[in-house]
Structures are given as C-alpha cells and as structure tokens.
Motif scaffolding. Structure first.
Motif, short mmCIF file in Angstrom:
data_model
loop_
_atom_site.label_atom_id
_atom_site.label_comp_id
_atom_site.label_asym_id
_atom_site.label_seq_id
_atom_site.Cartn_x
_atom_site.Cartn_y
_atom_site.Cartn_z
N GLY A 272 0.81 -1.21 0.00
CA GLY A 272 0.00 0.00 0.00
C GLY A 272 0.85 1.26 0.00
O GLY A 272 0.55 2.22 -0.73
N GLN A 273 1.91 1.29 0.80
CA GLN A 273 2.77 2.47 0.84
C GLN A 273 3.49 2.67 -0.49
O GLN A 273 3.69 3.82 -0.91
N ALA A 274 3.87 1.60 -1.15
CA ALA A 274 4.52 1.73 -2.46
C ALA A 274 3.56 2.36 -3.47
O ALA A 274 3.96 3.20 -4.29
N ALA A 296 -1.49 5.68 5.28
CA ALA A 296 -0.04 5.44 5.25
C ALA A 296 0.64 6.09 6.44
O ALA A 296 1.57 5.51 7.03
N VAL A 297 0.18 7.28 6.85
CA VAL A 297 0.73 7.93 8.04
C VAL A 297 0.45 7.08 9.28
O VAL A 297 1.33 6.90 10.13
N HIS A 298 -0.76 6.56 9.39
CA HIS A 298 -1.06 5.67 10.52
C HIS A 298 -0.13 4.45 10.53
O HIS A 298 0.38 4.05 11.58
N ILE A 312 -1.86 14.29 9.50
CA ILE A 312 -3.18 13.73 9.19
C ILE A 312 -4.22 14.84 9.10
O ILE A 312 -5.07 14.84 8.19
N ARG A 313 -4.14 15.81 9.99
CA ARG A 313 -5.08 16.94 9.93
C ARG A 313 -4.91 17.69 8.61
O ARG A 313 -5.91 18.07 7.96
#
Length: 423
Positions: A272-274, A296-298, A312-313
């Motif tokens: 997913g990150q790729a 991706a940040v999570h 995220i905000r």
C-alpha cells in the motif's frame, strides 16, 4: 459425498453470488430474472447439498441450475416472441468470447451498471446489490439514507434500464474513464461493508474485503494510468492490513489506539505504501489517494504516540476541499481533536449536528468519547446511549456499552472513537 452444512452453503453464496449474477445478467439482459434465478439456485442447493454433498464445482452447479431455472420460467411465461427468443438464446451454446478490455465478469458488470443514463447513487446501489449480495438495509446504511429511500432507488434503476433499453455490453476503452468515479465508489463501498459490517454478530465480512481488493487489483490492471484507481487499492490494502488486530481473542472490538501493531500485516502495508509513493510521483491527487496517504501515516507509527496527527489533519484539510461531505468533516474533527485537543474537536463535531449524521451511531460515538475526555460525564452517557441505539452491529454495540459503563469514572484516556479516527 460428504454432507454439507448450511454454513458451507452460506460460504459458497458469499463467494459466488456476484459471479453467478454477473454471468446470468450478461446472458439474459434482465436483472430481475437473473437475480431470481440465482436465488432459486441457492434455495435448491440448500435443499440438495446437505443430503447429496458438495458438487465438484459449486459455482458451476449454481450457474447451470440458475440458467435452467431461467429457461423454465421463460417457457412458462412466454406469450411473446421475445421471451421465446431469450429462452432459445440461453439454450444455444455460447459463441466466441466478446472482445473487451474488461475480462472479469464481475468487473464487467460493475462498468455496465455504471451507465451514465443512471443517476450516480443508483449506479452504486444497484451494483452493490448485484455483486456484493448486500441487502437493501446494508446498502442504505452505506449510503447514510433510510431503507425505504434506498429501496425506491433500486426499483427506479431497474425500471430505467428496462424502459431506456440500456444495453448490457462492455464499454469501449474510451468510455471507461467516464464511468471510473462510480466504479471506484462501488468497490470502496463493498470494501467498507466488509471491513465494518453494518449488522450482525461479526465486526467484519472477510469475503467482501477480499472481493473488493480483487476488483481493485483488476481495475488497476485495466487502467494503469489512473492514479485514483491506484489510490483506492492502496487505501484498501492499508486498511485491510489492520483487520487481524481489530478484535481480541473473544471477538471484542479493539480501537486503533489499543491495537497490537505487531499483528498488522506488514506485506499489505509495504504494498500500500509503495502505491501511495507512486501516486505522489504522478502529482494528480484525488480523494482516494489522499485517504490512502492518511492511512499510510497511521501505518508509519510504531506506537500510537508516534502518530503524526498534524500531518493527518493537513491531509484531511485537503480531502475536505476535494470531498466536502459531513463524513469527511467528522473524520477531520477526530484528527483535530488529537492534534489540538478534545474541546476543539468537539466544537467541530457539534457544528455537524444538523448535517444528517445524527441518524448514525458513529457521530454520537465520537461525540461521546470527546465529552468523556472533557469529563462532561452526563452528556457523554447520553451520547453513548444514542450511539448504542443506532447500530445493528453486535461488536460495535458491545464496545459502546463497555465505554458507557466506564464513563461515570471519566478516566480521560485519549481514545478518539470506536475506530480511533483511523479513516
């Protein structure tokens, strides 16, 4: 052959319903007849398989039986030449395969149902009904509309197809991008119903998640230059990576902040990150890509305290600009609460009290947790009770009841809602 349990028949239904309907719709050109024939075939399976055992090809058995039921019905009802012609066509062996950029029957049906002559919400609802096998109530929950309203949309969509003579054919390559938005919405709603079931004893329906991801992969293969298709696949993979950690050994819901991150699927996260990085390089952002970036940040945070809520905000700010809906605003409020404190987040949630979200449990659950963190216990209890009354999911209800029982103590621990604002 070994006897077959009802549970096994239900598993086959979940796995093969969409495929069987897709095949029959293509052969018949009539949604109602195809659905009824497939349902009759599964009724016959429930009668025969427990006694006779599972056939070598359960999917083939269902499709063949449904086809035969449709032929029998057309013969009985045939008072016009066109009915006779349909029955003859079903009895005739299939000709050469249709040349098409869409090679998957179910993906083909999604594009067919997403015809521009139908209203956007009708396209999505109809495809969820046909491919996901979702009930009217489940689709209504996904659309955030009352069940009778959704039922009327389905009827109108089917009538429109008949009256307008909308053909059941595969769109040409040049027509595919026009229908992409609806197709993306359909696949994502199927995934959402799988990831968090709107009703029942289980939190998720793994087969729907798997089907949505499979369709997402097919869509990326079909349209490799569409970044939103890649964004949707990335979003589903990153979300799915957490599914094993969302419940404990007793089946109880575990919010994001309390999950054992060692149970997250690192292979899905890496894939997913790729995809997210690939989307970023394209420089053509869209709603699914932004949601994938949020997830991706999570997934980057080894511990809950490491989560970059400020980023995220900011991503939710971008998402709200692309998709200014109450649901996005509610999720943004959760991120703001984590970045700037529960009072600021609660003010944003309360601004949504006339948006229509008050009919749904998540709005009240998020509001309840923010009130609890602010030690406004009586208001939090009332909000928890409102949330409990508005969910048909047993795991969600049990989680909220546990939170409600703890509310009098007003512990003030930083929990941002039933899913921790993970979406």
């Amino acid at each position: 052959m070994e006897p077959v349990s009802i549970a096994e028949i239900e598993r086959v239904f979940r796995a093969e319903y969409g495929r069987a309907v897709a095949v029959l719709v293509r052969a018949l050109g009539d949604i109602d007849v195809a659905e009824e024939a497939v349902q009759e075939a599964f009724t016959a399976a429930a009668d025969r398989w427990p006694r006779d055992g599972l056939p070598p090809s359960p999917a083939g058995w269902i499709i063949t039986t449904a086809r035969n039921r449709a032929i029998d019905r057309m013969r009985r009802e045939s008072t016009r030449a066109e009915r006779q012609a349909q029955a003859v066509a079903l009895l005739t062996p299939d000709g050469p395969p249709q040349e098409s950029p869409v090679r998957d029957e179910r993906l083909r049906l999604i594009f067919t149902c997403c015809h521009p002559a139908l209203a956007v919400d009708a396209r999505v609802a109809l495809t969820l009904r046909l491919l996901g096998g979702l009930t009217t109530a489940e689709i209504a929950h996904a659309f955030l509309v009352p069940e009778p309203t959704l039922a009327q949309r389905l009827v109108r969509a089917k009538n429109k197809i008949k009256s307008a003579g909308i053909p059941y054919r595969v769109p040409q390559g040049a027509d595919l991008p026009e229908r992409l938005k609806s197709v993306l919405a359909v696949i994502y709603l199927i995934f959402n119903e799988g990831y968090t079931a709107s009703s029942g004893e289980r939190l998720s329906r793994a087969h729907l998640c798997e089907e949505a991801i499979r369709l997402g992969r097919g869509l990326v293969e079909l349209m490799p230059d569409e970044p939103e298709a890649q964004g949707l696949l990335a979003l589903m993979l990153l979300t799915e990576s957490r599914r094993a950690a969302r419940t404990n050994d007793d089946g109880d819901l575990v919010p994001l902040a309390d999950q054992d991150r060692a149970r997250w699927d690192r292979a899905l996260i890496a894939e997913g990150q790729a995809l997210v990085r690939r989307c970023l390089r394209r420089g053509r952002p869209g709603p699914y890509q932004i949601q994938a970036a949020i997830n991706a940040v999570h997934s980057d945070a080894a511990e809950p305290a490491d989560t970059d809520w400020g980023q995220i905000r900011q991503l939710y700010d971008q998402l709200l600009a692309y998709t200014p809906t109450p649901v996005v605003a509610l999720n943004r409020a959760v991120a703001v609460a984590e970045a700037d404190g529960p009072a600021t987040g609660l003010a944003l949630v309360d601004d949504l009290d006339d948006s229509g979200l008050e009919r749904f449990h998540l709005y009240h659950a998020i509001r309840a947790d923010l009130l609890r963190r602010l030690s406004r216990c009586a208001e939090a209890v009332a909000a928890y009770e409102a949330a409990i009354a508005r969910t048909d999911s047993e795991p969600q209800r049990a989680f909220l009841q546990r939170r409600r029982a703890l509310t009098d103590r007003c512990l003030g621990d930083p929990v941002a809602g039933p899913e921790g604002g993970e979406r």
